[in-house]
Design an enzyme around this catalytic site. Structure first.
Site, PDB file in Angstrom:
ATOM      1  CD  GLU A 148     -15.411 -27.221   7.256  1.00 33.71           C
ATOM      2  OE1 GLU A 148     -15.324 -26.521   6.222  1.00 33.71           O
ATOM      3  OE2 GLU A 148     -14.443 -27.799   7.774  1.00 33.71           O
ATOM      4  CE  LYS A 164     -11.437 -30.161   7.127  1.00 33.36           C
ATOM      5  NZ  LYS A 164     -11.837 -28.735   7.204  1.00 33.36           N
ATOM      6  CB  CYS A 167     -13.884 -28.470   4.272  1.00 32.75           C
ATOM      7  SG  CYS A 167     -13.562 -26.842   3.495  1.00 32.75           S
TER       8      CYS A 167
END
Lengths: 296, 296
Positions: free
Chosen positions: B45, B118, B155
């Site tokens: 990331e 995300k 994540c």
């Protein structure tokens, strides 16, 4: 955060050959749990008999019991006698040709606090449950007791993150899984190891994702196939309790009946959810397709 | 089932002090991955810089990059040069005051096959992402490439079973998580151990629940807090690959940069889902409340 400790007991057992023998063993185990200070006892799936779903036979419906009925009366009396909460699991006869795999919860005063009918029904070689059990129609609804709000689910449910999440969203403080899962004796050891580890891991994952403690109690012992079509099942035991980060709090061994005792600090969920506030950030605006069978 | 083996490479790295140094290290690692026969490379990331979300500072927006832009051109050229798929992770500048934490996928011919923004954005001490990133608006949509349909998530998404499930329902063949997670140095070792284990466990749980292999690549190294309010983060590395029963296929060590290579048999998902057909039995009629914030 002040600790709020709940002592629980998981009765990991084998089939003892008759409903009477099984209930007698349960009564002994619950007495021991009470003596040890437990305030919640979790019994394994379909604890009154063998795991009869290895084959499809109409005669097996003779095992089904009404709710309420003799078994619920006995579990209720047992809960009251020892002043603890009992989570049981029965083969429910609801009507002729309509049966469920049903969990029942009795509070420490013996009152029947609620019922959960297994929502996800498996059907695989050795686990032919779709023949016996209609899918549950009571939803994913936790059951309130004097020791907390219990998210009771049953066996195959344990593979479904949706089930655990719905219980958490309804305020469950514990996730509880009565189960009966084991190995096909013909599988190689490597496959057996993967299956057992997957079973533990996916449930620990639910604990983590929801910041909740989780109890899973499983049957043990070998049960031969009732007819020549099967190879029997070696139920793998390995009952366990984890905390809200998926951390092991207690683990039973694999091969033997065992009364597994564990202290759970229910206040830990508050602490863990403050650092990992997963419920805050769910994208409910983008989850609509969870209600579809497949996104094709 | 004939095996369908895909060799993948995970680039676990530390911040090297500048965008140029980080991209140069990535180019070296991708070259090594290609030499080792990898056909898919997963980068961590926000690999172009430090994990700047330890504090809230408007100056950090200088790090953001347009998509397409210089970095995507460079990743595209790298994919084409080595004829492999690259999954990268960028701080996307979409407009003034509108930024995302965005994964980009380039196919073996260098074509930009898709983008994932995300969806779940954390905000905890040390991980102040809500200041920097608008929640993604592209949904949970897998990206088709020459090596398969990729369920790329980022994540904080990794804690959400909903995200993995939606990717699986859309036909993803792999789940991939670029991440940057680490310890607060002030936490006791027992808490650090629980956090790392929970992080691994919840993702392994997604693999099990969906019968899919899963790749997670994480940052390593210590990054000091940019101002006096923080204690810094020790990124815990520990990148890993698991198969569709959550079984470990490859694991990186904790403290050091590492190129983690792994062979994944994509045909195993078919085999595993035949014995554990979880998608068959989902109770989509009873999941409606998954779209609520809380069932109160």
């Amino acid at each position: 955060m002040s600790p709020r400790v709940l002592r629980v007991a998981l009765v990991q057992d084998r089939d003892r050959g008759s409903r009477e023998a099984n209930l007698a063993a349960i009564e002994t185990a619950v007495g021991q749990a009470a003596s040890a200070g437990a305030r919640l006892v979790l019994l394994q799936e379909l604890h009154n008999g063998p795991y009869f779903c290895q084959h499809e036979s109409v005669d097996e419906f003779d095992r089904a019991e009404p709710i309420p009925g003799d078994s619920t009366a006995r579990l209720s009396a047992l809960a009251r006698a020892h002043a603890l909460v009992i989570v049981g699991s029965l083969f429910e006869r609801r009507a002729a040709g309509l049966h469920h795999n049903t969990a029942v919860v009795f509070d420490a005063d013996g009152s029947h606090r609620g019922t959960y009918r297994k929502m996800h029904i498996p059907d695989d070689p050795g686990f032919l449950e779709k023949f016996y059990f209609a899918p549950g129609d009571l939803g994913f609804t936790p059951i309130d007791t004097s020791v907390g709000r219990l998210g009771v689910l049953v066996c195959w449910d344990q593979w479904y993150p949706e089930a655990a999440r719905l219980m958490a969203l309804a305020g469950a403080e514990l996730l509880l899984y009565p189960t009966a899962i084991g190995w096909d004796p013909a599988d190689p050891q490597s496959e057996k190891d993967r299956q057992l580890d997957a079973w533990i891991t996916v449930q620990r994952g639910h604990a983590v994702a929801n910041g909740l403690p989780l109890l899973a109690v499983n049957r043990t012992g070998f049960e031969a196939a009732p007819d020549s079509s099967g190879r029997g099942i070696r139920f793998w035991g390995c009952s366990f309790v984890v905390g809200p980060q998926g951390e092991f709090l207690a683990r039973a061994g694999e091969p033997e009946p065992e009364l597994l005792l564990c202290d759970i600090d229910l206040a830990r969920s508050e602490t863990v959810r403050r650092i990992w506030p997963f419920l805050r950030d769910r994208r409910i605006d983008a989850y609509g397709d969870l209600l579809r069978r497949f996104r094709d």
